[in-house]
Design an enzyme around this catalytic site. Sequence first.
Site, PDB file in Angstrom:
ATOM      1  N   THR A  26       0.844  -1.201   0.000  1.00 39.10           N
ATOM      2  CA  THR A  26       0.000   0.000   0.000  1.00 39.10           C
ATOM      3  C   THR A  26       0.881   1.254   0.000  1.00 39.10           C
ATOM      4  O   THR A  26       0.403   2.338   0.314  1.00 39.10           O
ATOM      5  CB  THR A  26      -0.930   0.033   1.235  1.00 39.10           C
TER       6      THR A  26
ATOM      7  N   ARG B 211       4.195   2.312  -2.402  1.00 42.74           N
ATOM      8  CA  ARG B 211       4.393   2.786  -3.771  1.00 42.74           C
ATOM      9  C   ARG B 211       4.761   1.590  -4.645  1.00 42.74           C
ATOM     10  O   ARG B 211       5.562   0.735  -4.241  1.00 42.74           O
ATOM     11  CB  ARG B 211       5.534   3.816  -3.843  1.00 42.74           C
TER      12      ARG B 211
ATOM     13  N   GLU C   6       1.190   3.688 -12.606  1.00 43.95           N
ATOM     14  CA  GLU C   6      -0.251   3.979 -12.468  1.00 43.95           C
ATOM     15  C   GLU C   6      -0.688   4.967 -13.543  1.00 43.95           C
ATOM     16  O   GLU C   6       0.055   5.909 -13.820  1.00 43.95           O
ATOM     17  CB  GLU C   6      -0.523   4.562 -11.076  1.00 43.95           C
TER      18      GLU C   6
ATOM     19  N   HIS D 214      -5.250   2.492  -5.864  1.00 47.63           N
ATOM     20  CA  HIS D 214      -4.614   3.508  -5.002  1.00 47.63           C
ATOM     21  C   HIS D 214      -5.639   4.177  -4.079  1.00 47.63           C
ATOM     22  O   HIS D 214      -5.933   5.365  -4.218  1.00 47.63           O
ATOM     23  CB  HIS D 214      -3.866   4.543  -5.847  1.00 47.63           C
TER      24      HIS D 214
HETATM   25  C1  8YV Z   1      -2.629   9.945  -1.754  1.00 47.41           C
HETATM   26  C2  8YV Z   1      -0.583   8.630  -0.958  1.00 47.41           C
HETATM   27  O1  8YV Z   1      -3.851   9.563  -2.260  1.00 47.41           O
HETATM   28  O2  8YV Z   1      -0.291  10.503   0.452  1.00 47.41           O
HETATM   29  C3  8YV Z   1       0.223   9.607  -0.175  1.00 47.41           C
HETATM   30  O3  8YV Z   1       1.461   9.442  -0.173  1.00 47.41           O
HETATM   31  O4  8YV Z   1      -0.075   7.704  -1.451  1.00 47.41           O
HETATM   32  C4  8YV Z   1      -2.036   8.704  -1.182  1.00 47.41           C
HETATM   33  O5  8YV Z   1      -2.675   8.293  -0.023  1.00 47.41           O
HETATM   34  C5  8YV Z   1      -1.870  10.614  -2.847  1.00 47.41           C
HETATM   35  O6  8YV Z   1      -0.517  10.517  -2.728  1.00 47.41           O
HETATM   36  C6  8YV Z   1      -2.236  12.060  -2.921  1.00 47.41           C
HETATM   37  O7  8YV Z   1      -1.333  12.817  -3.666  1.00 47.41           O
END
Ligand code: 8YV
Length: 329
Positions: free
Chosen positions: A242, A244, A273, A291
């Site tokens: 969950t 990257r 993605e 995501h």
């Molecule tokens: C967000 C995420 O949806 O905050 C993060 O790092 O991976 C996610 O939860 C996304 O990045 C928002 O820019």
Amino acid sequence: MPHTKPLVTVTRKLPDIVETRMRELFNTRLNLDDTALSREALERAVAESTVLVPTVTDRIDAALLEKAGDKFKLIANFGAGVDNIDVDAAHARGITVTNTPNVLTEDTADLTLALILAVPRRLTEGAQIISADNQWQGWSPTWMLGHRIHGKRLGIIGMGRIGQAVARRAKAFGLSIHYHNRKPANSAIEEELEATYWDSLDQMLARMDIVSINCPHTPATYHLLNARRLKLMKPDAFIVNTARGEIIDETALAQAIDAGEIAGAGLDVFENEPAVNPKLLGRANVVLLPHMGSSTYESRIEMGEKVVINIRSFVDGNAPPDRVLPIDV
Ligand code: 8YV
């Protein structure tokens, strides 16, 4: 606040309440139809604005920052991860970078646990059987069997806030907690979680029943789980990501699953993605989510509130609370 409000460009549609507040406080350019900005539009934004509010879907690299105007001073990322931004290039130009940590920790940990349950217990597979055209033939003692998670070993890669929140939940489900991190967590946290620290990621991987990725994506964690390391895992082990997509070599993962070298995967993030390696699609033992780690109303509003606070303190001449420091790889 100075009399001239700074121009703040927001690249995606944010929750209404956040956009309203931003319109009150700043000279805000919103993106009402939520289409991701083109490269040209991003270049225009950094050339004309004082502040940019990007998200994970915007690539803020060194070449883009070369187009920045003299006024451009702050990248207030809507998101905790900042791997979409070349933070070093921003700092070299005297541009501050902020993010939105903490507020999405619990929701992301919940989604991680959902995947830790979903894959071994075959939840999406079962749900698909009773769908619009109910294919259920009736209960059977030996049908739809999955694997117990109680008593199994969970190896967490990255024991930051989200890793700890995952560990707390997993402990309540009877999993024993193991982790790999650049350094051990403090002893109070280790004691609370009854967690075992593995200095060697390779050794941990070889012994875990479930592996959860909860570290940031940096140059040091790119393809951390490569073909060699995936081969170290037990063939009955599951992997959940969950964090990257880039942390796992997605092609190698697809091959390992194909070859039965890993029992299954739960993935909320992907290397490219929104593209997903086709080999991961349509497999009963692979649960894929688009995501969604922080996709609750609460998280997204609180992320927006953090963005507002960061911009406000910066505009007021104070150090924003969520400054991103130079990457320590
Ligand atoms: C967000 C995420 O949806 O905050 C993060 O790092 O991976 C996610 O939860 C996304 O990045 C928002 O820019």
